[in-house]
Design an enzyme around this catalytic site. Structure first.
Site, PDB file in Angstrom:
ATOM      1  N   ASN A 235       0.829  -1.208   0.000  1.00  0.00           N
ATOM      2  CA  ASN A 235       0.000   0.000   0.000  1.00  0.00           C
ATOM      3  C   ASN A 235       0.862   1.258   0.000  1.00  0.00           C
ATOM      4  OD1 ASN A 235      -2.959  -0.859   0.445  1.00  0.00           O
ATOM      5  ND2 ASN A 235      -1.759  -2.141   1.831  1.00  0.00           N
ATOM      6  N   GLU A 354     -11.739  -7.353  -2.769  1.00  0.00           N
ATOM      7  CA  GLU A 354     -11.231  -7.475  -1.401  1.00  0.00           C
ATOM      8  C   GLU A 354     -12.386  -7.617  -0.425  1.00  0.00           C
ATOM      9  OE1 GLU A 354      -8.894  -3.947  -0.659  1.00  0.00           O
ATOM     10  OE2 GLU A 354     -10.647  -2.830  -0.041  1.00  0.00           O
TER      11      GLU A 354
HETATM   12  P1  C2E Z   1      -6.671  -1.884   2.392  1.00  0.00           P
HETATM   13  O1  C2E Z   1      -5.413  -1.692   1.642  1.00  0.00           O
HETATM   14  O2  C2E Z   1      -7.952  -1.724   1.637  1.00  0.00           O
HETATM   15  O3  C2E Z   1      -6.547  -3.323   3.032  1.00  0.00           O
HETATM   16  C1  C2E Z   1      -7.604  -4.193   3.259  1.00  0.00           C
HETATM   17  C2  C2E Z   1      -8.019  -4.182   4.698  1.00  0.00           C
HETATM   18  O4  C2E Z   1      -9.159  -5.027   4.835  1.00  0.00           O
HETATM   19  C3  C2E Z   1      -6.989  -4.755   5.649  1.00  0.00           C
HETATM   20  O5  C2E Z   1      -7.181  -4.140   6.914  1.00  0.00           O
HETATM   21  C4  C2E Z   1      -7.413  -6.207   5.749  1.00  0.00           C
HETATM   22  O6  C2E Z   1      -6.959  -6.846   6.919  1.00  0.00           O
HETATM   23  C5  C2E Z   1      -8.900  -6.061   5.755  1.00  0.00           C
HETATM   24  N1  C2E Z   1      -9.591  -7.246   5.265  1.00  0.00           N
HETATM   25  C6  C2E Z   1      -9.138  -8.182   4.426  1.00  0.00           C
HETATM   26  N2  C2E Z   1     -10.050  -9.110   4.180  1.00  0.00           N
HETATM   27  C7  C2E Z   1     -11.132  -8.761   4.889  1.00  0.00           C
HETATM   28  C8  C2E Z   1     -12.438  -9.347   5.050  1.00  0.00           C
HETATM   29  O7  C2E Z   1     -12.777 -10.381   4.478  1.00  0.00           O
HETATM   30  N3  C2E Z   1     -13.306  -8.692   5.857  1.00  0.00           N
HETATM   31  C9  C2E Z   1     -12.968  -7.546   6.507  1.00  0.00           C
HETATM   32  N4  C2E Z   1     -13.893  -6.972   7.287  1.00  0.00           N
HETATM   33  N5  C2E Z   1     -11.760  -6.960   6.367  1.00  0.00           N
HETATM   34  C10 C2E Z   1     -10.860  -7.563   5.570  1.00  0.00           C
HETATM   35  P2  C2E Z   1      -5.951  -3.511   7.696  1.00  0.00           P
HETATM   36  O8  C2E Z   1      -4.805  -4.422   7.626  1.00  0.00           O
HETATM   37  O9  C2E Z   1      -6.490  -3.102   9.010  1.00  0.00           O
HETATM   38  O10 C2E Z   1      -5.595  -2.242   6.838  1.00  0.00           O
HETATM   39  C11 C2E Z   1      -6.476  -1.168   6.758  1.00  0.00           C
HETATM   40  C12 C2E Z   1      -5.976  -0.138   5.772  1.00  0.00           C
HETATM   41  O11 C2E Z   1      -4.776   0.468   6.263  1.00  0.00           O
HETATM   42  C13 C2E Z   1      -5.589  -0.714   4.420  1.00  0.00           C
HETATM   43  O12 C2E Z   1      -6.726  -0.900   3.661  1.00  0.00           O
HETATM   44  C14 C2E Z   1      -4.671   0.370   3.909  1.00  0.00           C
HETATM   45  O13 C2E Z   1      -5.416   1.440   3.351  1.00  0.00           O
HETATM   46  C15 C2E Z   1      -3.985   0.850   5.164  1.00  0.00           C
HETATM   47  N6  C2E Z   1      -2.665   0.223   5.246  1.00  0.00           N
HETATM   48  C16 C2E Z   1      -2.349  -1.005   5.676  1.00  0.00           C
HETATM   49  N7  C2E Z   1      -1.013  -1.222   5.567  1.00  0.00           N
HETATM   50  C17 C2E Z   1      -0.488  -0.085   5.053  1.00  0.00           C
HETATM   51  C18 C2E Z   1       0.836   0.321   4.685  1.00  0.00           C
HETATM   52  O14 C2E Z   1       1.799  -0.412   4.794  1.00  0.00           O
HETATM   53  N8  C2E Z   1       0.981   1.599   4.184  1.00  0.00           N
HETATM   54  C19 C2E Z   1      -0.083   2.427   4.015  1.00  0.00           C
HETATM   55  N9  C2E Z   1       0.132   3.636   3.512  1.00  0.00           N
HETATM   56  N10 C2E Z   1      -1.333   2.071   4.329  1.00  0.00           N
HETATM   57  C20 C2E Z   1      -1.541   0.836   4.848  1.00  0.00           C
HETATM   58 MG    MG Z   2      -8.770  -1.715   0.048  1.00  0.00          MG
HETATM   59 MG    MG Z   3      -4.706  -2.227  -0.015  1.00  0.00          MG
END
Ligand code: C2E
Ligand code: MG
Ligand code: MG
Length: 400
Positions: A235, A354
């Site tokens: 990301n 996703e």
């Molecule tokens: P994203 O990139 O849209 O990542 C998908 C999020 O949805 C991830 O949450 C993931 O754990 C979650 N997810 C995946 N499958 C499911 C599912 O079946 N149901 C539900 N309810 N959720 C699911 P996470 O890991 O909490 O990340 C949230 C957001 O934080 C990410 O959304 C992304 O925008 C940001 N993020 C995460 N890692 C990074 C990073 O390394 N750098 C940056 N800039 N942003 C990050």
């Molecule tokens: Mg996403």
């Molecule tokens: Mg993503």
């Protein structure tokens, strides 16, 4: 009892309906059960409690403080961990409220149209991920300073977890998305929604992305040694991309790690503060030239718009989980998913769904021609060393 360890609150102004819900919840084994007839009363009770409740079932149309205002207070004061909306309102309004609650950082268990059934109540409660059972053990701490973030980066406390992406048609594991977690000593594991905004605000988003990129490349090689040739997505916040040196820096990191940028897709998420459009487009075009894939993340939400799609040389479109969720039951969601997929096909973009959580969502997305699936139905994000073992055990639902 299955739901015996959940603290539940019912906020409903109709006495009869409230009593009925309380009865059903008791039958389901809920012991720690509190009730309120309106939002104000609920706030008083919750504020007086020592711990937040796990689940709040909330009506929308209530006197004094309506459900929408109540949910916003609930989230801001962190008085509950999840919410389910119960209302006689039409589904599109319920949807809007659901989206709002999620935007406030609440776990949303569902939006139920009255009259509520035991089945729906059970489904909602079943969706809740209790903290102690959430294997990741995330904590919702917001108390950290910019210095904590800087120190955490210096001490390498920000680690990548990886979530599998599989082919809808063959079931094959194709790649992973790297998702950062903050392993904060003495505080547990912090989920990105709590610290990414501060990271962006403090200008730390470049070092964060660089460490994620490094970790991801290292795992790609490690998995390769175990016979797994995967691609990976990382990301990247748009804020990163107004620095014109970024394309070279990312390229150097990947090359130094003996990796090929062609195996890395950068998932671009846009933020409100985007001033230097020309610079960002410059960087994106150069990243593409160097071989990186570019994905438009959370397509259809916030700032991930058609305008982005027309300007940026994207290679992949990621359908946001809010549209995937309930798409089998929600005609509006299904239409948005279908239209996004058609658009992607016409623009020659790879498609990823996703947030695939159920077999019904898997079947629908597959039938609509989406290429890749990611979501809890396939696997939750996991530490890198677990990926090869998971890959060994994984079977497409059709093969099970
Ligand atoms: P994203 O990139 O849209 O990542 C998908 C999020 O949805 C991830 O949450 C993931 O754990 C979650 N997810 C995946 N499958 C499911 C599912 O079946 N149901 C539900 N309810 N959720 C699911 P996470 O890991 O909490 O990340 C949230 C957001 O934080 C990410 O959304 C992304 O925008 C940001 N993020 C995460 N890692 C990074 C990073 O390394 N750098 C940056 N800039 N942003 C990050
Ligand atoms: Mg996403
Ligand atoms: Mg993503």
């Amino acid at each position: 009892m299955e739901f015996g360890n959940r603290a539940v609150m019912v906020v409903e102004d109709h006495d009869f309906q409230r009593r009925m819900m309380l009865r059903l919840l008791k039958d389901l084994g809920v012991v720690d059960l509190v009730e309120a007839a309106n939002g104000r009363e609920a706030m008083e009770i919750l504020t007086a409690r020592a711990t937040p409740v796990d689940v709040v079932f909330c009506d929308l149309d209530m006197p004094e403080m309506d459900g929408i205002e109540f949910i916003s207070h609930l989230a801001e004061k962190q008085l509950a961990l999840s919410v389910a909306v119960v209302s006689g309102m039409e589904p599109s309004i319920l949807n809007t409220v659901e989206t709002m609650a999620r935007a406030y950082g609440l776990q949303v268990l569902g939006a139920i149209v009255k009259p509520l059934t035991l089945q729906e109540l059970t489904t909602c409660l079943g969706r809740y991920v209790p903290r102690e059972k959430d294997h990741s053990g995330y904590v919702a701490v917001k108390e950290f300073t910019p210095e904590d973030l800087k120190a955490g980066l210096a001490r390498r406390e920000f680690l990548a977890f990886f979530q599998p992406k599989v082919s809808f048609s063959t079931g094959e594991l194709l790649g992973v998305e790297a998702l950062v977690r903050w392993f904060r000593p003495g505080h547990g594991v912090v989920t990105p929604i709590y610290f990414i905004p501060s990271i962006e605000l403090e200008g730390l988003v470049v070092p964060l992305t660089e460490t994620l990129l490094q970790q991801t490349c290292a795992y790609l090689l490690a998995w390769q040694e175990r016979g797994l040739h995967l691609d990976a997505s990382v990301n990247v916040s748009m804020l990163c991309l107004s620095d014109v040196s970024i394309a070279d820096r990312f390229n150097d990191i990947v090359r130094k790690a003996d990796c090929d940028p062609k195996r890395i897709t950068l998932e671009v998420t846009e933020t409100e503060v985007m001033s230097e459009v020309a610079k960002v487009l410059n960087v994106l075009a150069r990243l593409r030239l160097k071989g990186f894939g570019l994905s438009i993340d959370d397509f259809g939400t916030g700032y991930s718009s058609l305008q982005q799609l027309s300007n940026v040389p994207f290679t992949e479109l990621k359908i946001d989980q809010s549209f995937v969720k309930d798409s089998p039951e929600q005609p509006r969601h299904r239409t948005i998913v279908q239209t996004s997929l058609e658009l992607a096909r016409k623009l020659n973009l790879k498609t990823v769904a996703e947030g695939v959580e159920t077999r019904a969502e898997w079947d629908l997305l597959k039938s609509l021609g989406c290429e890749q699936a990611q979501g809890y139905f396939i696997a939750r994000p996991m530490p890198g060393p677990q990926i090869p073992d998971w890959a060994q055990l994984w079977q497409a639902p059709e093969a099970q």
